[in-house]
Design an enzyme around this catalytic site. Structure first.
Site, mmCIF file in Angstrom:
data_model
loop_
_atom_site.group_PDB
_atom_site.id
_atom_site.type_symbol
_atom_site.label_atom_id
_atom_site.label_comp_id
_atom_site.label_asym_id
_atom_site.label_seq_id
_atom_site.Cartn_x
_atom_site.Cartn_y
_atom_site.Cartn_z
ATOM 1 C CE LYS A 98 -4.189 -1.680 2.195
ATOM 2 N NZ LYS A 98 -3.886 -3.057 1.807
ATOM 3 C CG ASP A 135 -2.659 -3.906 -1.681
ATOM 4 O OD1 ASP A 135 -2.545 -4.798 -2.538
ATOM 5 O OD2 ASP A 135 -2.658 -4.136 -0.456
ATOM 6 C CD GLN A 164 -10.112 0.519 -5.213
ATOM 7 O OE1 GLN A 164 -10.042 1.590 -5.822
ATOM 8 N NE2 GLN A 164 -9.906 0.434 -3.910
ATOM 9 N NE ARG A 185 -4.391 -8.207 -5.831
ATOM 10 C CZ ARG A 185 -3.624 -7.725 -4.833
ATOM 11 N NH1 ARG A 185 -4.056 -6.700 -4.120
ATOM 12 N NH2 ARG A 185 -2.468 -8.241 -4.573
ATOM 13 C CE LYS A 188 -18.145 -8.861 -5.737
ATOM 14 N NZ LYS A 188 -19.314 -9.417 -5.015
ATOM 15 N N GLY A 189 -13.562 -3.735 -4.435
ATOM 16 C CA GLY A 189 -13.250 -2.468 -3.756
ATOM 17 C C GLY A 189 -13.760 -2.514 -2.330
ATOM 18 C CB ALA A 190 -12.057 -3.054 0.663
ATOM 19 C CG HIS A 228 -13.405 -14.192 -1.145
ATOM 20 N ND1 HIS A 228 -13.276 -12.854 -0.891
ATOM 21 C CD2 HIS A 228 -12.230 -14.761 -0.829
ATOM 22 C CE1 HIS A 228 -12.070 -12.606 -0.423
ATOM 23 N NE2 HIS A 228 -11.405 -13.742 -0.384
ATOM 24 N NE ARG A 289 -9.391 -2.165 3.982
ATOM 25 C CZ ARG A 289 -8.353 -1.622 4.618
ATOM 26 N NH1 ARG A 289 -8.515 -0.534 5.330
ATOM 27 N NH2 ARG A 289 -7.162 -2.169 4.547
ATOM 28 N NE ARG A 290 -11.366 -8.141 3.878
ATOM 29 C CZ ARG A 290 -10.646 -7.127 3.377
ATOM 30 N NH1 ARG A 290 -9.413 -6.922 3.749
ATOM 31 N NH2 ARG A 290 -11.169 -6.322 2.479
HETATM 32 C C1 LIG Z 1 -6.498 -11.022 -3.199
HETATM 33 C C2 LIG Z 1 -7.322 -9.826 -2.873
HETATM 34 C C3 LIG Z 1 -6.734 -8.581 -2.874
HETATM 35 C C4 LIG Z 1 -7.482 -7.444 -2.601
HETATM 36 N N1 LIG Z 1 -6.910 -6.212 -2.713
HETATM 37 C C5 LIG Z 1 -7.674 -5.113 -2.565
HETATM 38 C C6 LIG Z 1 -7.151 -3.808 -2.785
HETATM 39 O O1 LIG Z 1 -5.981 -3.632 -3.116
HETATM 40 N N2 LIG Z 1 -7.991 -2.752 -2.627
HETATM 41 C C7 LIG Z 1 -9.308 -2.893 -2.254
HETATM 42 O O2 LIG Z 1 -10.034 -1.900 -2.160
HETATM 43 N N3 LIG Z 1 -9.823 -4.123 -2.017
HETATM 44 C C8 LIG Z 1 -9.053 -5.219 -2.153
HETATM 45 N N4 LIG Z 1 -9.594 -6.457 -1.933
HETATM 46 C C9 LIG Z 1 -10.912 -6.568 -1.263
HETATM 47 C C10 LIG Z 1 -12.041 -6.551 -2.262
HETATM 48 O O3 LIG Z 1 -12.150 -5.268 -2.837
HETATM 49 C C11 LIG Z 1 -13.382 -6.904 -1.583
HETATM 50 O O4 LIG Z 1 -13.642 -5.964 -0.582
HETATM 51 C C12 LIG Z 1 -13.406 -8.288 -0.977
HETATM 52 O O5 LIG Z 1 -12.696 -9.209 -1.753
HETATM 53 C C13 LIG Z 1 -14.838 -8.813 -0.869
HETATM 54 O O6 LIG Z 1 -15.424 -8.880 -2.147
HETATM 55 P P1 LIG Z 1 -15.738 -10.259 -2.902
HETATM 56 O O7 LIG Z 1 -15.392 -10.036 -4.344
HETATM 57 O O8 LIG Z 1 -15.038 -11.361 -2.257
HETATM 58 O O9 LIG Z 1 -17.303 -10.394 -2.873
HETATM 59 P P2 LIG Z 1 -18.379 -10.374 -1.695
HETATM 60 O O10 LIG Z 1 -19.682 -10.198 -2.397
HETATM 61 O O11 LIG Z 1 -18.020 -9.381 -0.633
HETATM 62 O O12 LIG Z 1 -18.271 -11.814 -1.079
HETATM 63 C C14 LIG Z 1 -18.620 -12.993 -1.771
HETATM 64 C C15 LIG Z 1 -18.634 -14.177 -0.802
HETATM 65 O O13 LIG Z 1 -17.336 -14.372 -0.274
HETATM 66 C C16 LIG Z 1 -17.373 -14.712 1.095
HETATM 67 N N5 LIG Z 1 -16.754 -13.607 1.884
HETATM 68 C C17 LIG Z 1 -16.427 -12.399 1.408
HETATM 69 N N6 LIG Z 1 -15.852 -11.645 2.366
HETATM 70 C C18 LIG Z 1 -15.848 -12.405 3.479
HETATM 71 C C19 LIG Z 1 -15.366 -12.176 4.801
HETATM 72 N N7 LIG Z 1 -14.803 -11.024 5.156
HETATM 73 N N8 LIG Z 1 -15.501 -13.179 5.707
HETATM 74 C C20 LIG Z 1 -16.051 -14.358 5.346
HETATM 75 N N9 LIG Z 1 -16.511 -14.630 4.097
HETATM 76 C C21 LIG Z 1 -16.409 -13.666 3.184
HETATM 77 C C22 LIG Z 1 -18.831 -14.885 1.413
HETATM 78 O O14 LIG Z 1 -19.173 -16.225 1.159
HETATM 79 C C23 LIG Z 1 -19.494 -13.966 0.425
HETATM 80 O O15 LIG Z 1 -20.838 -14.318 0.174
HETATM 81 C C24 LIG Z 1 -8.859 -7.584 -2.253
HETATM 82 C C25 LIG Z 1 -9.454 -8.845 -2.266
HETATM 83 C C26 LIG Z 1 -8.712 -9.958 -2.581
HETATM 84 C C27 LIG Z 1 -9.399 -11.280 -2.616
#
Ligand SMILES: Cc1cc2nc3c(=O)[nH]c(=O)nc-3n(C[C@H](O)[C@H](O)[C@H](O)COP(=O)(O)OP(=O)(O)OC[C@H]3O[C@@H](n4cnc5c(N)ncnc54)[C@H](O)[C@@H]3O)c2cc1C
Length: 309
Positions: A98, A135, A164, A185, A188-190, A228, A289-290
């Protein structure tokens, strides 16, 4: 509502003080962060690589407001890269950085300092035989981060970008970055972003993700599908087939501790899968964020907070 509240709490110093008094071994933290030290990170990496997965490591820290703190973060990355190399893991493990953790937010000198610091990490990564991915953080940093990426890629073209899907601009950014050798990469965006710059509804974010993914899969670069979401994982595999991509010309990425069985299933099916491992003392913002993504985890989290007192 709850998601926004949690993302606001991620910025509250009072709540942070309470939460960070929990030892990192607290069940909730431990689920997402394997430890605070280089050794913890290297051990967790070895377990995953032995299981057929790839890894990217993030030394936790953001909002660095002085040069000494930025320098300590750079040193932590250099130490990590040495540890990975020493353990023979660098071929399958890279690092995620980051820019805010290495000085981007410092008044006036920020972007220049962060670029220089990132360059030092890129050089150490190359010497170790691996790569760096930058990131993506909140939208106010996107232009600066992409500008640093362009600078770094002049000397280190292997440096990865993160885009994102919730930002309106991202489909255009995907087009600009879908060139040969460009590792991108897509997530979705966090962060908690306003409607002036980002889709607010999950459905709209998902539709944007698919549009962006099509651009990346059809392009000449190396897409890294970070999600995920079971529907998006399926769509990504279908798009890879449609555009004639073999496993290894793209990869899936998921976070440490989330859908571990799915990570294994994809790898066993021949896909390249990379797990993002965060580690370090500054796990608070990451954890919040998680939790914001999965408010159902909150009860479990509050229970483990109370039991620590
Ligand atoms: C490898 C990686 C790198 C990333 N880097 C960045 C970055 O640089 N900048 C940024 O803004 N974001 C980053 N993210 C985070 C991303 O933007 C999302 O906020 C995060 O991945 C959740 O979105 P999702 O696509 O998994 O879908 P979601 O719709 O949020 O989740 C889909 C399913 O995944 C499972 N799940 C998701 N989150 C959780 C959790 N916290 N605990 C348990 N189960 C869960 C559940 O089964 C859920 O139904 C990154 C994510 C990954 C995987």
């Amino acid at each position: 509502m709850l998601r926004q509240a949690l993302l606001l709490l991620a910025r509250s110093h009072r709540v942070k003080d309470i939460v960070t008094r929990m030892p990192v071994s607290g069940a909730m933290v431990n689920r997402y962060v394997p430890g605070e030290h280089t050794d913890d990170a290297v051990s967790a990496t070895k377990v995953l690589i032995d299981g057929g997965l790839h890894v990217t490591l993030d030394f936790l820290g953001e909002d660095t407001l002085d040069e000494a703190h930025a320098e300590a973060t750079v040193v932590a990355y250099l130490d990590l890269l040495e540890g990975l190399s020493h353990a023979g893991l660098a071929r399958n493990a890279e690092v995620s950085v980051k820019l805010s953790a290495i000085g981007q937010a410092l008044p006036e000198i920020g972007p220049k300092l962060a670029t220089e610091n990132a360059r030092r990490i890129c050089r150490a990564a190359r010497n170790a035989g691996t790569t760096v991915t930058l990131d993506a953080e909140d939208h106010t940093t996107t232009d600066s981060t992409l500008s640093t990426l362009r600078e770094l890629r002049k000397d280190f073209p292997e440096t990865g970008a993160v885009l994102q899907a919730y930002l309106y601009r991202t489909e255009q950014d995907c087009r600009a970055l879908a060139y040969e050798g460009s590792r991108v990469r897509l997530c979705k965006g966090a962060y908690n972003e306003p409607e002036e710059v980002a889709y607010q509804e999950r459905h709209d974010v998902d539709k944007s993700y698919v549009r962006c993914l099509k651009v990346l899969m059809a392009g000449e670069g190396y897409p890294m599908v970070a999600s995920h979401d079971p529907r998006l994982v399926k769509i990504a595999a279908a798009l890879a087939t449609r555009y004639g991509r073999m496993p290894g010309t793209y990869e899936f990425q998921m976070l440490f501790g989330i859908r571990a069985e799915e990570q294994k299933r994809l790898a066993d099916a021949g896909e390249k899968v990379r797990v993002y491992i965060p580690y370090g003392e500054e796990w608070y913002g990451y954890l919040m964020r998680r939790l914001a993504e999965r408010p159902s985890n909150l009860t479990f989290f509050l229970r483990s907070l109370v039991s620590q007192k």
